[in-house]
Motif scaffolding. Structure first.
Motif, short mmCIF file in Angstrom:
data_model
loop_
_atom_site.label_atom_id
_atom_site.label_comp_id
_atom_site.label_asym_id
_atom_site.label_seq_id
_atom_site.Cartn_x
_atom_site.Cartn_y
_atom_site.Cartn_z
N VAL A 68 0.85 -1.20 0.00
CA VAL A 68 0.00 0.00 0.00
C VAL A 68 0.88 1.24 0.00
CG1 VAL A 68 -1.78 1.27 1.26
CG2 VAL A 68 -1.83 -1.23 1.21
N ARG A 69 0.77 2.04 -1.04
CA ARG A 69 1.62 3.23 -1.17
C ARG A 69 1.30 4.26 -0.09
NH1 ARG A 69 2.74 5.54 -6.82
NH2 ARG A 69 4.75 5.77 -5.85
N GLY A 70 0.07 4.34 0.35
CA GLY A 70 -0.33 5.32 1.35
C GLY A 70 0.28 5.08 2.72
N PHE A 71 0.79 3.87 2.93
CA PHE A 71 1.39 3.53 4.23
C PHE A 71 2.90 3.80 4.25
CE2 PHE A 71 -1.99 0.06 5.18
CZ PHE A 71 -2.91 1.04 5.47
N ARG A 72 3.42 4.42 3.22
CA ARG A 72 4.87 4.60 3.13
C ARG A 72 5.44 5.33 4.34
NH1 ARG A 72 8.62 8.37 0.22
NH2 ARG A 72 10.45 7.10 -0.22
N THR A 73 4.79 6.41 4.76
CA THR A 73 5.28 7.17 5.92
C THR A 73 5.22 6.33 7.18
OG1 THR A 73 4.49 9.20 4.88
CG2 THR A 73 4.96 9.29 7.23
N ALA A 74 4.16 5.56 7.33
CA ALA A 74 4.03 4.70 8.51
C ALA A 74 5.10 3.61 8.51
CB ALA A 74 2.63 4.09 8.57
N ARG A 75 5.37 3.04 7.34
CA ARG A 75 6.41 2.01 7.25
C ARG A 75 7.77 2.59 7.61
NH1 ARG A 75 3.95 0.86 2.29
NH2 ARG A 75 5.75 1.73 1.22
N LYS A 76 8.08 3.77 7.10
CA LYS A 76 9.36 4.40 7.42
C LYS A 76 9.47 4.67 8.92
CE LYS A 76 10.80 7.70 4.72
NZ LYS A 76 10.85 8.87 3.83
N ARG A 77 8.37 5.09 9.54
CA ARG A 77 8.37 5.34 10.98
C ARG A 77 8.61 4.03 11.73
NH1 ARG A 77 3.83 8.64 11.86
NH2 ARG A 77 2.72 6.83 11.16
N PHE A 78 7.97 2.94 11.28
CA PHE A 78 8.16 1.64 11.91
C PHE A 78 9.61 1.19 11.81
CE2 PHE A 78 8.22 -3.05 11.40
CZ PHE A 78 7.77 -3.40 12.67
N TYR A 79 10.21 1.33 10.64
CA TYR A 79 11.61 0.94 10.47
C TYR A 79 12.52 1.78 11.38
CZ TYR A 79 9.80 -1.19 6.16
OH TYR A 79 9.09 -1.92 5.25
N ARG A 80 12.24 3.08 11.44
CA ARG A 80 13.04 3.97 12.28
C ARG A 80 12.91 3.59 13.75
NH1 ARG A 80 12.05 8.29 9.61
NH2 ARG A 80 10.01 8.64 10.51
N GLN A 81 11.69 3.23 14.19
CA GLN A 81 11.48 2.81 15.58
C GLN A 81 12.24 1.53 15.88
OE1 GLN A 81 7.22 2.56 15.74
NE2 GLN A 81 6.99 4.63 16.54
N MET A 82 12.25 0.60 14.94
CA MET A 82 12.98 -0.65 15.17
C MET A 82 14.48 -0.40 15.26
SD MET A 82 10.63 -2.92 15.46
CE MET A 82 9.65 -1.61 16.18
N LEU A 83 15.00 0.49 14.43
CA LEU A 83 16.42 0.81 14.49
C LEU A 83 16.77 1.53 15.79
CD1 LEU A 83 17.01 1.90 10.80
CD2 LEU A 83 17.99 -0.09 11.94
N CYS A 84 15.89 2.43 16.25
CA CYS A 84 16.13 3.14 17.51
C CYS A 84 16.06 2.18 18.69
CB CYS A 84 15.12 4.27 17.69
SG CYS A 84 15.40 5.66 16.60
N ALA A 85 15.11 1.25 18.67
CA ALA A 85 15.01 0.26 19.75
C ALA A 85 16.24 -0.63 19.78
CB ALA A 85 13.74 -0.58 19.57
#
Length: 65
Positions: free
Chosen positions: A35-52
């Motif tokens: 889903v292209r509309g979830f791109r921002t949410a996916r990027k936020r999820f990846y960033r959260q996983m890297l920060c954790a």
């Protein structure tokens, strides 16, 4: 406190950031990744996983000195 979603990835604290990112991508359902509309949410999820992961590495480091 470490993000429970990060713990579900099942990675060791010594894993590289690239390994964390690959595991985070695999953790998302293929329909969610499409889903292209979830791109921002996916990027936020990846960033959260890297920060954790970075926080876990810091907490597992033995004190120096």
């Amino acid at each position: 406190m470490i993000d429970p979603e990060y713990l579900r990835l099942g990675l060791s604290p010594t894993a590289s950031p690239f390994t964390v990112l690959r595991a985070a991508v695999r953790a998302l359902h293929s329909d969610t990744r499409a889903v292209r509309g979830f791109r921002t949410a996916r990027k936020r999820f990846y960033r959260q996983m890297l920060c954790a992961h970075a926080a876990r590495q810091v907490s597992d480091d033995p004190p120096s000195g």
